[in-house]
Motif scaffolding. Structure first.
Motif, PDB file in Angstrom:
ATOM      1  N   UNK A 122      52.208  49.735  34.949  1.00 29.56           N
ATOM      2  CA  UNK A 122      52.173  48.276  34.953  1.00 29.56           C
ATOM      3  C   UNK A 122      53.537  47.818  35.477  1.00 29.56           C
ATOM      4  N   UNK A 123      53.569  46.854  36.402  1.00 24.80           N
ATOM      5  CA  UNK A 123      54.861  46.396  36.925  1.00 24.80           C
ATOM      6  C   UNK A 123      55.816  45.984  35.797  1.00 24.80           C
ATOM      7  N   UNK A 124      57.094  46.282  35.981  1.00 19.89           N
ATOM      8  CA  UNK A 124      58.115  45.994  34.963  1.00 19.89           C
ATOM      9  C   UNK A 124      58.163  44.514  34.618  1.00 19.89           C
ATOM     10  N   UNK A 125      58.494  44.248  33.352  1.00 26.22           N
ATOM     11  CA  UNK A 125      58.699  42.881  32.895  1.00 26.22           C
ATOM     12  C   UNK A 125      57.439  42.137  32.502  1.00 26.22           C
ATOM     13  N   UNK A 126      56.270  42.764  32.606  1.00 25.19           N
ATOM     14  CA  UNK A 126      55.006  42.093  32.320  1.00 25.19           C
ATOM     15  C   UNK A 126      54.711  42.074  30.823  1.00 25.19           C
ATOM     16  N   UNK A 127      54.280  40.926  30.329  1.00 23.46           N
ATOM     17  CA  UNK A 127      53.794  40.796  28.950  1.00 23.46           C
ATOM     18  C   UNK A 127      52.276  40.709  28.925  1.00 23.46           C
ATOM     19  N   UNK A 128      51.694  40.396  30.053  1.00 22.48           N
ATOM     20  CA  UNK A 128      50.233  40.311  30.172  1.00 22.48           C
ATOM     21  C   UNK A 128      49.834  40.906  31.512  1.00 22.48           C
ATOM     22  N   UNK A 129      48.744  41.666  31.507  1.00 18.19           N
ATOM     23  CA  UNK A 129      48.299  42.333  32.729  1.00 18.19           C
ATOM     24  C   UNK A 129      46.790  42.514  32.655  1.00 18.19           C
ATOM     25  N   UNK A 130      46.099  42.172  33.734  1.00 19.12           N
ATOM     26  CA  UNK A 130      44.659  42.426  33.794  1.00 19.12           C
ATOM     27  C   UNK A 130      44.435  43.767  34.461  1.00 19.12           C
ATOM     28  N   UNK A 131      43.892  44.701  33.691  1.00 21.10           N
ATOM     29  CA  UNK A 131      43.580  46.018  34.230  1.00 21.10           C
ATOM     30  C   UNK A 131      42.233  45.929  34.940  1.00 21.10           C
ATOM     31  N   UNK A 132      42.248  46.198  36.232  1.00 21.93           N
ATOM     32  CA  UNK A 132      41.042  46.221  37.062  1.00 21.93           C
ATOM     33  C   UNK A 132      41.046  47.529  37.838  1.00 21.93           C
ATOM     34  N   UNK A 133      40.156  48.419  37.477  1.00 20.90           N
ATOM     35  CA  UNK A 133      40.092  49.733  38.112  1.00 20.90           C
ATOM     36  C   UNK A 133      38.636  50.042  38.421  1.00 20.90           C
ATOM     37  N   UNK A 134      38.363  50.513  39.623  1.00 17.73           N
ATOM     38  CA  UNK A 134      37.017  50.951  39.996  1.00 17.73           C
ATOM     39  C   UNK A 134      36.990  52.472  40.005  1.00 17.73           C
ATOM     40  N   UNK A 135      36.129  53.036  39.172  1.00 21.45           N
ATOM     41  CA  UNK A 135      36.065  54.486  39.016  1.00 21.45           C
ATOM     42  C   UNK A 135      34.710  54.980  39.508  1.00 21.45           C
ATOM     43  N   UNK A 136      34.697  55.794  40.566  1.00 20.31           N
ATOM     44  CA  UNK A 136      33.425  56.344  41.033  1.00 20.31           C
ATOM     45  C   UNK A 136      32.898  57.395  40.054  1.00 20.31           C
ATOM     46  N   UNK A 137      31.617  57.300  39.753  1.00 21.95           N
ATOM     47  CA  UNK A 137      30.967  58.285  38.880  1.00 21.95           C
ATOM     48  C   UNK A 137      30.368  59.355  39.791  1.00 21.95           C
ATOM     49  N   UNK A 138      30.787  60.595  39.647  1.00 26.57           N
ATOM     50  CA  UNK A 138      30.241  61.645  40.513  1.00 26.57           C
ATOM     51  C   UNK A 138      28.714  61.731  40.400  1.00 26.57           C
ATOM     52  N   UNK A 139      28.074  61.987  41.518  1.00 27.41           N
ATOM     53  CA  UNK A 139      26.608  62.025  41.571  1.00 27.41           C
ATOM     54  C   UNK A 139      26.030  63.279  40.932  1.00 27.41           C
TER      55      UNK A 139
END
Length: 157
Positions: A109-126
């Motif tokens: 998470x970038x330095x100095x942040x008190x709030x952060x929206x985690x947005x991650x796209x994770x591919x599910x293996x077929x």
């Protein structure tokens, strides 16, 4: 005289070690993984299909400064628990893993942040085993305090 000097020196050292200004500068609170004000994902009992993408979305907060978060996904074919949710999801029968999905990734998470929206796209293996899985997100603040949020999910054909 020497006993008095040692006593006064010891007393001063103790007072300095316990000063309130020292503890005011220290982060003594755990960070928070929140679903407030957003559409959090994943949630308990959510079903995913092999080959699709899991969109992860949580709000991460801390009273002083965030550090990093980790996402882990592993099978729950033996029905173990991580006890962060009271929701009970329908589960498949116990089974031995053949090709289970295992995901484990750290995110800064970038330095100095008190709030952060985690947005991650994770591919599910077929080609992973369908069945019961745990999704876990661990949040660590800059001071080292950690919070865990775990949900039960299911991967189907």
């Amino acid at each position: 005289m020497i006993k008095n000097t040692i006593f006064i020196f010891t007393l001063l050292c103790a007072l300095c070690a316990c000063s309130s200004s020292d503890s005011d500068d220290k982060d003594m609170q755990m960070p928070v993984i929140s679903e407030e004000g957003i559409v959090a994902n994943p949630i308990d009992c959510q079903v995913y299909h092999r080959g699709e993408t899991m969109a992860v979305h949580y709000l991460l907060t801390d009273n002083m400064e965030l550090g990093q978060f980790n996402i882990e996904i592993h099978n729950n074919f033996d029905h173990h628990t991580h006890s962060t949710s009271v929701v009970e999801c329908p589960m498949d029968a116990d089974k031995a893993p053949v090709k289970p999905w295992l995901y484990n990734q750290d995110f800064n998470i970038p330095e100095g942040q008190r709030q952060y929206e985690a947005n991650v796209n994770i591919p599910i293996p077929a080609d992973v085993d369908p069945g019961d899985y745990h999704f876990m997100i661990r949040l660590t603040d800059a001071a080292g305090w950690q919070q865990l949020h775990a949900v039960a999910i299911k991967v189907v054909e």
